[in-house]
Design an enzyme around this catalytic site. Structure first.
Site, PDB file in Angstrom:
ATOM      1  N   LYS A  35       0.847  -1.206   0.000  1.00  0.00           N
ATOM      2  CA  LYS A  35       0.000   0.000   0.000  1.00  0.00           C
ATOM      3  C   LYS A  35       0.877   1.249   0.000  1.00  0.00           C
ATOM      4  O   LYS A  35       0.624   2.209  -0.734  1.00  0.00           O
ATOM      5  CB  LYS A  35      -0.902   0.030   1.239  1.00  0.00           C
ATOM      6  CG  LYS A  35      -2.035  -0.973   1.202  1.00  0.00           C
ATOM      7  CD  LYS A  35      -2.890  -0.845   2.443  1.00  0.00           C
ATOM      8  CE  LYS A  35      -3.985  -1.891   2.443  1.00  0.00           C
ATOM      9  NZ  LYS A  35      -4.714  -1.932   3.713  1.00  0.00           N
ATOM     10  N   THR A 121     -13.243   4.333  14.705  1.00  0.00           N
ATOM     11  CA  THR A 121     -14.542   4.225  15.400  1.00  0.00           C
ATOM     12  C   THR A 121     -14.432   3.201  16.515  1.00  0.00           C
ATOM     13  O   THR A 121     -14.057   2.053  16.273  1.00  0.00           O
ATOM     14  CB  THR A 121     -15.630   3.809  14.405  1.00  0.00           C
ATOM     15  OG1 THR A 121     -15.613   4.740  13.337  1.00  0.00           O
ATOM     16  CG2 THR A 121     -16.999   3.800  15.057  1.00  0.00           C
ATOM     17  N   ASN A 236     -24.114   7.149  13.164  1.00  0.00           N
ATOM     18  CA  ASN A 236     -24.250   6.035  12.218  1.00  0.00           C
ATOM     19  C   ASN A 236     -25.480   5.182  12.517  1.00  0.00           C
ATOM     20  O   ASN A 236     -26.180   4.741  11.614  1.00  0.00           O
ATOM     21  CB  ASN A 236     -22.977   5.178  12.212  1.00  0.00           C
ATOM     22  CG  ASN A 236     -21.910   5.776  11.301  1.00  0.00           C
ATOM     23  OD1 ASN A 236     -22.136   6.804  10.670  1.00  0.00           O
ATOM     24  ND2 ASN A 236     -20.761   5.136  11.212  1.00  0.00           N
ATOM     25  N   GLY A 281     -34.169   0.988  -0.751  1.00  0.00           N
ATOM     26  CA  GLY A 281     -33.454   0.158  -1.713  1.00  0.00           C
ATOM     27  C   GLY A 281     -33.166  -1.220  -1.163  1.00  0.00           C
ATOM     28  O   GLY A 281     -34.047  -1.882  -0.592  1.00  0.00           O
ATOM     29  N   CYS A 288     -19.055   0.444   7.580  1.00  0.00           N
ATOM     30  CA  CYS A 288     -19.314   1.224   8.800  1.00  0.00           C
ATOM     31  C   CYS A 288     -20.636   0.877   9.490  1.00  0.00           C
ATOM     32  O   CYS A 288     -20.632   0.491  10.660  1.00  0.00           O
ATOM     33  CB  CYS A 288     -19.274   2.706   8.466  1.00  0.00           C
ATOM     34  SG  CYS A 288     -17.760   3.168   7.619  1.00  0.00           S
ATOM     35  N   LYS A 291     -20.976  -2.647  11.127  1.00  0.00           N
ATOM     36  CA  LYS A 291     -20.030  -2.796  12.245  1.00  0.00           C
ATOM     37  C   LYS A 291     -20.451  -1.917  13.431  1.00  0.00           C
ATOM     38  O   LYS A 291     -20.465  -2.360  14.575  1.00  0.00           O
ATOM     39  CB  LYS A 291     -18.652  -2.376  11.729  1.00  0.00           C
ATOM     40  CG  LYS A 291     -17.562  -2.294  12.746  1.00  0.00           C
ATOM     41  CD  LYS A 291     -16.236  -2.061  12.043  1.00  0.00           C
ATOM     42  CE  LYS A 291     -15.978  -0.604  11.718  1.00  0.00           C
ATOM     43  NZ  LYS A 291     -15.404   0.198  12.784  1.00  0.00           N
ATOM     44  N   ARG A 356     -17.155  -4.219   0.970  1.00  0.00           N
ATOM     45  CA  ARG A 356     -17.425  -4.735   2.320  1.00  0.00           C
ATOM     46  C   ARG A 356     -18.932  -4.677   2.609  1.00  0.00           C
ATOM     47  O   ARG A 356     -19.570  -3.646   2.411  1.00  0.00           O
ATOM     48  CB  ARG A 356     -16.671  -3.909   3.378  1.00  0.00           C
ATOM     49  CG  ARG A 356     -15.184  -4.226   3.412  1.00  0.00           C
ATOM     50  CD  ARG A 356     -14.462  -3.319   4.379  1.00  0.00           C
ATOM     51  NE  ARG A 356     -14.522  -1.928   3.982  1.00  0.00           N
ATOM     52  CZ  ARG A 356     -14.166  -0.903   4.752  1.00  0.00           C
ATOM     53  NH1 ARG A 356     -13.745  -1.132   5.978  1.00  0.00           N
ATOM     54  NH2 ARG A 356     -14.247   0.331   4.308  1.00  0.00           N
TER      55      ARG A 356
END
Ligand code: UGA
Length: 459
Positions: A35, A121, A236, A281, A288, A291, A356
């Site tokens: 990376k 988080t 969230n 939808g 996020c 989790k 994810r």
């Protein structure tokens, strides 16, 4: 300022690059050499609109230094930002091991008092554990919690156009310093051409707002450590709840003849409700919401509170994807065996290569279980999807190749290039005229006029 950021994911790399462009010297630390090599070459290793050219700029002006080495970076740094992954454990609790392994290396290499900014988080109480960690090693730090609210696909614009900046901790001085540091990022809106970053910024909103027109100081909220940690997961959880609420109303619309888009436009004009995140939808996915909702439920359970509202939200979200699968079955006369289905979109949302907890992929997997033949395509997530779906599907080379012989087309991820497609051009290669718009983004009237059988989610 000299800054180290640990973790080069969506949050770490975007923040690092922008802090570098705001004039700071920024070390981006990661354990993954590959990376770092990609970043060194002036690119991001994931797709995020507009980010590549900013990485290039920051690398070229030598303000962004990708490194494996804590020895090189920490002694030089006044501020260390933690932005490592905090994945879910199988029981829903949050795995903090990457944070604490980073802290070991920070503690070992720090030579002066630093500010540790916690951006990963985490459950409430983690900031205090970080304080204790340094105290037990006789190291002096100020811990500040600085939750991140950027969304994938609009990471740059969200960062240079913050609706609010939350900073929590005990030290007023440290909080002021960090607010000043991030004000530097906010002010980049004057230098960067914001048009370059807007493409995916209003997918789940009525329109994009320019928050930077309000002075930064009026968008900063100083608070205590625990409250700042709580803000992140609460936001969230609330957003996930909004989406699931819209999905539930869509199910009622399906039974009543109402159109969910019109209903949500109607309630969204109520300023107390707001239209954002009421787009029905497939349900919510990504790295996020799944989790963070699981983590908050687990935290509540462990502390003697049954968070039944949020549990219902999670359950309703799992149910939504089964509902859409069932809808596809119903459209194809309850039998998917050997039927060719074209699925447009595999990423968990448009504007990202991230798969994810992608519900588009989950939908493909569900349809495969009923022996359907899948032809799939995604502008950015095709390669990633291969790691999940292997050779079980046909990966379309282009739209034509994907739609060939389809008995049903499903819009699964609402990439603009799919939403704007003229499906009538492909009539001669389709085996049927059925379209399931699983994101409610297609022009229903136009498609019906063109002779398509249109199915939406609550339309
Ligand atoms: C989310 C939050 O929106 C960010 O504020 C937060 O910083 C981020 O999580 C995080 O915790 O790091 P993100 O997961 O990137 O951002 O994407 P969203 O735009 O929130 O979408 C999440 C999921 O909900 C996607 O699957 C999307 O398709 C779905 N969604 C969203 C809907 O189905 N309907 C909507 O109205 C909105």
């Amino acid at each position: 300022m000299n800054i180290s950021i640990v973790g080069t994911g969506y949050v770490g790399l975007t923040t690092g690059v922008l802090l570098a462009l705001a004039g700071n010297k920024v070390f981006c630390i990661d354990v993954d050499k590959k990376k770092l090599e990609i970043i060194k070459s002036g690119k991001s290793f994931f797709y995020e609109p507009g980010l590549d050219s900013l990485v290039k700029k920051a690398i070229n002006n030598k303000k962004l230094i990708p490194t494996l080495s804590y020895e090189e970076s920490i002694p030089e740094s006044d501020v260390v930002i933690i932005a490592v992954g905090t994945p879910s454990n199988p029981d829903g609790s949050v795995d903090l091991s990457f944070i604490f392994s980073a802290l070991e290396s920070i503690a070992k290499n720090m030579t002066k008092k630093i500010i540790v900014v916690q951006k990963s988080t985490v459950p409430v109480g983690t900031g205090r554990k970080i304080e204790e960690f340094f105290k037990s090693r006789d190291k002096e730090v100020d811990v500040v919690s600085c939750p991140e609210f950027l969304s994938e696909g609009s990471a740059v614009i969200d960062s240079i156009n913050m609706d609010r900046f939350i900073v929590g901790g005990d030290s007023d001085n440290a909080k002021q310093k960090i607010a000043k540091l991030f004000q530097g990022i906010d002010e980049l809106n004057k230098e960067l051409d914001i048009e370059d970053y807007l493409e995916y910024a209003s997918i789940y909103k009525k329109k994009h707002q320019l928050f930077f027109e309000t002075p930064f100081k009026d968008r900063v909220i100083f608070m205590d450590l625990e409250s700042a940690e709580m803000v992140k997961v609460t936001a969230n959880a609330f957003l996930a709840m909004k989406i699931s609420f819209a999905n539930s109303i869509a199910r009622i619309c399906d039974r009543s003849g109402a159109d969910i888009n019109q209903v949500m436009d109607g309630i969204g004009m109520d300023h107390r409700i707001n239209r954002a995140f009421l787009y029905a939808g497939l349900g919510w996915g990504g790295g996020c919401f799944p989790k963070d909702t699981a983590g908050l439920i687990k935290f509540a359970d462990e502390n003697g509170f049954d968070f039944n509202i949020l549990k219902a939200v999670v359950e309703s979200n799992s149910d939504q994807i089964n509902f859409v699968t069932q809808k596809a079955k119903d459209i194809l006369n309850h039998n998917l065996n050997g039927k060719t289905i074209a699925v447009l979109g595999l990423a968990f949302k448009p504007g990202t290569s991230d798969i994810r907890s992608s519900l588009s992929i989950k939908l493909v997997q569900n349809l495969l279980q009923f022996n359907a033949k899948l032809r799939v395509i995604d502008p950015k997530a095709q390669e990633g999807a291969r790691s999940m779906l292997g050779d079980t599907v046909h990966y379309g080379k282009n739209i034509e190749d994907t739609l060939k012989d389809a008995e049903l087309i499903i819009l699964a991820t609402e990439w603009p290039e799919f939403v704007e497609l003229d499906f009538s051009r492909y009539r001669n290669i389709l085996k049927s005229n059925k379209i399931l718009d699983a994101r409610n983004k297609l022009d229903k009237k136009k498609l019906v006029k063109q002779g398509f059988e249109y199915y939406g989610i609550g339309r």
